[in-house]
Design a protein around this motif. Structure first.
Motif, PDB file in Angstrom:
ATOM      1  N   ASP A  45       0.851  -1.770   0.108  1.00 38.31           N
ATOM      2  CA  ASP A  45       0.009   0.067   0.276  1.00 38.31           C
ATOM      3  C   ASP A  45       0.294   1.107  -0.239  1.00 38.31           C
ATOM      4  OD1 ASP A  45      -2.122  -1.064   0.389  1.00 38.31           O
ATOM      5  OD2 ASP A  45      -2.571  -1.784   1.888  1.00 38.31           O
ATOM      6  N   ILE A  46       2.297   1.238   0.472  1.00 41.12           N
ATOM      7  CA  ILE A  46       2.669   2.158   1.079  1.00 41.12           C
ATOM      8  C   ILE A  46       3.540   2.943  -0.910  1.00 41.12           C
ATOM      9  CG2 ILE A  46       5.230   3.210   1.468  1.00 41.12           C
ATOM     10  CD1 ILE A  46       4.632   1.041   3.514  1.00 41.12           C
ATOM     11  N   LEU A  47       4.023   1.837  -1.534  1.00 42.84           N
ATOM     12  CA  LEU A  47       4.476   1.784  -2.878  1.00 42.84           C
ATOM     13  C   LEU A  47       3.415   2.059  -3.762  1.00 42.84           C
ATOM     14  CD1 LEU A  47       6.634  -1.972  -2.759  1.00 42.84           C
ATOM     15  CD2 LEU A  47       7.312   0.869  -2.513  1.00 42.84           C
ATOM     16  N   THR A  48       2.117   1.553  -3.681  1.00 43.41           N
ATOM     17  CA  THR A  48       0.681   1.442  -4.094  1.00 43.41           C
ATOM     18  C   THR A  48       0.726   3.297  -3.700  1.00 43.41           C
ATOM     19  OG1 THR A  48      -0.062   0.139  -4.232  1.00 43.41           O
ATOM     20  CG2 THR A  48      -1.202   1.618  -4.490  1.00 43.41           C
ATOM     21  N   SER A  49       0.759   3.959  -3.044  1.00 44.24           N
ATOM     22  CA  SER A  49      -0.203   5.472  -2.580  1.00 44.24           C
ATOM     23  C   SER A  49       1.794   6.552  -3.414  1.00 44.24           C
ATOM     24  CB  SER A  49       0.881   5.400  -0.749  1.00 44.24           C
ATOM     25  OG  SER A  49      -0.856   5.316  -0.496  1.00 44.24           O
ATOM     26  N   PHE A  50       2.753   6.424  -3.286  1.00 47.20           N
ATOM     27  CA  PHE A  50       3.386   6.868  -4.110  1.00 47.20           C
ATOM     28  C   PHE A  50       3.114   6.787  -5.866  1.00 47.20           C
ATOM     29  CE2 PHE A  50       6.648   6.178  -0.666  1.00 47.20           C
ATOM     30  CZ  PHE A  50       7.052   7.270  -0.272  1.00 47.20           C
ATOM     31  N   ALA A  51       2.847   5.639  -5.521  1.00 48.07           N
ATOM     32  CA  ALA A  51       2.856   5.538  -7.103  1.00 48.07           C
ATOM     33  C   ALA A  51       1.411   6.026  -7.985  1.00 48.07           C
ATOM     34  CB  ALA A  51       2.406   3.782  -8.402  1.00 48.07           C
ATOM     35  N   VAL A  52       0.443   5.911  -6.484  1.00 43.08           N
ATOM     36  CA  VAL A  52      -0.503   7.245  -7.638  1.00 43.08           C
ATOM     37  C   VAL A  52      -0.199   8.481  -6.943  1.00 43.08           C
ATOM     38  CG1 VAL A  52      -3.139   7.567  -6.397  1.00 43.08           C
ATOM     39  CG2 VAL A  52      -2.531   4.776  -6.712  1.00 43.08           C
ATOM     40  N   ALA A  53       0.193   9.103  -5.472  1.00 48.25           N
ATOM     41  CA  ALA A  53       0.848   9.851  -6.035  1.00 48.25           C
ATOM     42  C   ALA A  53       1.482  10.350  -7.017  1.00 48.25           C
ATOM     43  CB  ALA A  53       2.003  10.378  -5.043  1.00 48.25           C
ATOM     44  N   ILE A  54       2.360  10.344  -7.588  1.00 47.19           N
ATOM     45  CA  ILE A  54       3.150  10.722  -9.398  1.00 47.19           C
ATOM     46  C   ILE A  54       2.258  10.819 -10.104  1.00 47.19           C
ATOM     47  CG2 ILE A  54       4.903   9.939 -10.479  1.00 47.19           C
ATOM     48  CD1 ILE A  54       6.287   8.607  -8.087  1.00 47.19           C
ATOM     49  N   SER A  55       1.394   9.828 -10.035  1.00 43.61           N
ATOM     50  CA  SER A  55       0.430   9.673 -11.534  1.00 43.61           C
ATOM     51  C   SER A  55      -0.407  10.990 -11.183  1.00 43.61           C
ATOM     52  CB  SER A  55      -1.098   8.087 -11.991  1.00 43.61           C
ATOM     53  OG  SER A  55      -1.292   7.952 -10.405  1.00 43.61           O
ATOM     54  N   PHE A  56      -1.274  10.708 -10.121  1.00 46.89           N
ATOM     55  CA  PHE A  56      -2.115  12.000 -10.263  1.00 46.89           C
ATOM     56  C   PHE A  56      -1.788  13.460 -10.538  1.00 46.89           C
ATOM     57  CE2 PHE A  56      -4.763  15.392  -7.268  1.00 46.89           C
ATOM     58  CZ  PHE A  56      -5.732  14.867  -7.804  1.00 46.89           C
ATOM     59  N   ARG A  57      -0.212  14.052  -9.615  1.00 47.62           N
ATOM     60  CA  ARG A  57       0.661  15.129 -10.581  1.00 47.62           C
ATOM     61  C   ARG A  57       0.237  15.188 -11.816  1.00 47.62           C
ATOM     62  NH1 ARG A  57       3.825  17.952  -6.811  1.00 47.62           N
ATOM     63  NH2 ARG A  57       3.453  16.970  -4.140  1.00 47.62           N
ATOM     64  N   ILE A  58       0.607  13.426 -12.726  1.00 46.96           N
ATOM     65  CA  ILE A  58       1.120  14.044 -14.215  1.00 46.96           C
ATOM     66  C   ILE A  58      -0.062  14.247 -15.036  1.00 46.96           C
ATOM     67  CG2 ILE A  58       2.212  12.247 -16.020  1.00 46.96           C
ATOM     68  CD1 ILE A  58       3.678  11.187 -14.173  1.00 46.96           C
ATOM     69  N   SER A  59      -1.220  13.124 -14.025  1.00 49.52           N
ATOM     70  CA  SER A  59      -2.952  13.454 -15.243  1.00 49.52           C
ATOM     71  C   SER A  59      -3.226  15.173 -14.926  1.00 49.52           C
ATOM     72  CB  SER A  59      -3.336  12.334 -14.240  1.00 49.52           C
ATOM     73  OG  SER A  59      -4.002  12.744 -12.983  1.00 49.52           O
ATOM     74  N   ARG A  60      -2.492  15.513 -13.992  1.00 41.33           N
ATOM     75  CA  ARG A  60      -2.468  16.689 -13.885  1.00 41.33           C
ATOM     76  C   ARG A  60      -2.501  17.528 -15.232  1.00 41.33           C
ATOM     77  NH1 ARG A  60      -6.450  13.414 -11.809  1.00 41.33           N
ATOM     78  NH2 ARG A  60      -8.296  14.872 -10.455  1.00 41.33           N
ATOM     79  N   LYS A  61      -1.322  17.696 -15.411  1.00 44.48           N
ATOM     80  CA  LYS A  61      -0.501  18.337 -16.558  1.00 44.48           C
ATOM     81  C   LYS A  61      -1.374  18.226 -17.703  1.00 44.48           C
ATOM     82  CE  LYS A  61       3.653  17.696 -17.786  1.00 44.48           C
ATOM     83  NZ  LYS A  61       5.003  16.663 -17.708  1.00 44.48           N
ATOM     84  N   LYS A  62      -1.425  20.198 -18.351  1.00 42.84           N
ATOM     85  CA  LYS A  62      -1.748  20.386 -19.302  1.00 42.84           C
ATOM     86  C   LYS A  62      -1.726  19.680 -20.951  1.00 42.84           C
ATOM     87  CE  LYS A  62      -3.486  24.779 -17.357  1.00 42.84           C
ATOM     88  NZ  LYS A  62      -3.153  26.294 -17.687  1.00 42.84           N
TER      89      LYS A  62
END
Length: 282
Positions: A45-62
């Motif tokens: 879950d820790i590794l997952t949370s890091f992956a999600v945090a990174i992807s969430f930032r990337i997905s918000r890029k214009k």
């Protein structure tokens, strides 16, 4: 909105790190594979949370010239990473559980272990509720994956708890509980993988959304009928192609106005990023 997503993923990292440290320590002390397997689950879950945090930032890029439709596919990719971690964790736990059944190891009955797992059941249930709420607000598949994973984590902790209690009466209860925890993790991974593959492969959204698109377009004045409606996912957002029938006697100006109104009304629906309206004179 983006801030709430970042907060949700950060909370996930902090809580799961604390749970991993506590459960791993207690699992080593008692020799309980059920507790250790639940700790491994928290580690994924820790590794997952890091992956999600990174992807969430990337997905918000214009959007940019290299990615004309933006970066929304980053979140489903993170969802697949969540599923992959779940599969690896399940395999490791099942292997250890089988080994324990073949070569039994003494497990201490511990009220400390019972207390830790009971706490984990409650904490993960509350976290799942919180992440579900955030995922609905942001329409985020990666945070939704965390929420689903958290729901099964709570159930798996409850199963581990039963195993820890049962070891007082049945020595193999701990190993059996660990194996069941692995199955819960595996099922959660399968659900997450299947949903996010649907996003990545441009799957069709649920029938309720399709009906809402048709109804919205039909209510626009000047639309006399609806033809093909083809919505599909682009990342976690929906793009729609729709045919509308208009009176062939309408002026070009009026038809253009109808087309724009249909497009704007559809794009105002929740979860729809872009609508492509095709005119069919009748």
């Amino acid at each position: 909105m983006e801030r709430s997503g970042s907060i949700a993923t950060t909370i996930g990292v902090v809580v799961n790190t604390a749970l991993f440290i506590i459960k791993h320590t207690v699992g080593i002390y008692t020799g309980s594979l059920a507790v250790i397997s639940d700790a491994i689950n928290s580690l994924t879950d820790i590794l997952t949370s890091f992956a999600v945090a990174i992807s969430f930032r990337i997905s918000r890029k214009k959007a940019d010239p290299k990615h004309m439709y933006g970066y929304t596919r980053a979140e489903p990719v993170a969802g697949l990473i969540v599923a992959l971690f779940a599969g690896v964790a399940a395999y490791e736990i099942i292997t250890a559980a089988i080994s324990r059944v073949i070569n039994p190891t003494e497990v201490l009955f511990s009220w400390l272990a019972i207390g830790v797992l009971a706490m984990s059941v409650i904490v993960k249930a509350l976290m799942s509720i919180y992440h579900t709420k955030v995922s609905k607000q942001l329409r985020s598949p990666s945070i939704k994956a965390i929420a689903i994973d958290g729901r099964y984590d709570s159930i798996s902790s409850a199963v581990a708890l039963i195993g820890v209690i049962g070891v007082k009466y049945f020595p193999l209860a701990d190993s059996i509980a660990a194996g069941m925890v692995a199955l819960f993790i595996l099922w959660a991974g399968y659900r997450i993988a299947s949903e996010n593959m649907n996003y990545l492969m441009g799957g069709t959204p649920d029938p309720e959304m399709v009906n809402a698109i048709r109804k919205t377009a039909k209510e626009v004045r000047g639309v006399i009928g609806i033809g093909a409606v083809r919505p599909h996912y682009v990342g976690n957002q929906v793009h729609v192609e729709i045919e509308i029938y208009v009176d062939e006697k309408d002026t070009v100006t009026l038809v253009h106005k109808i087309q724009e109104e249909v497009r704007d009304d559809i794009e105002a629906l929740e979860g729809i990023e872009e609508a492509f309206v095709h005119i069919v004179p009748r």
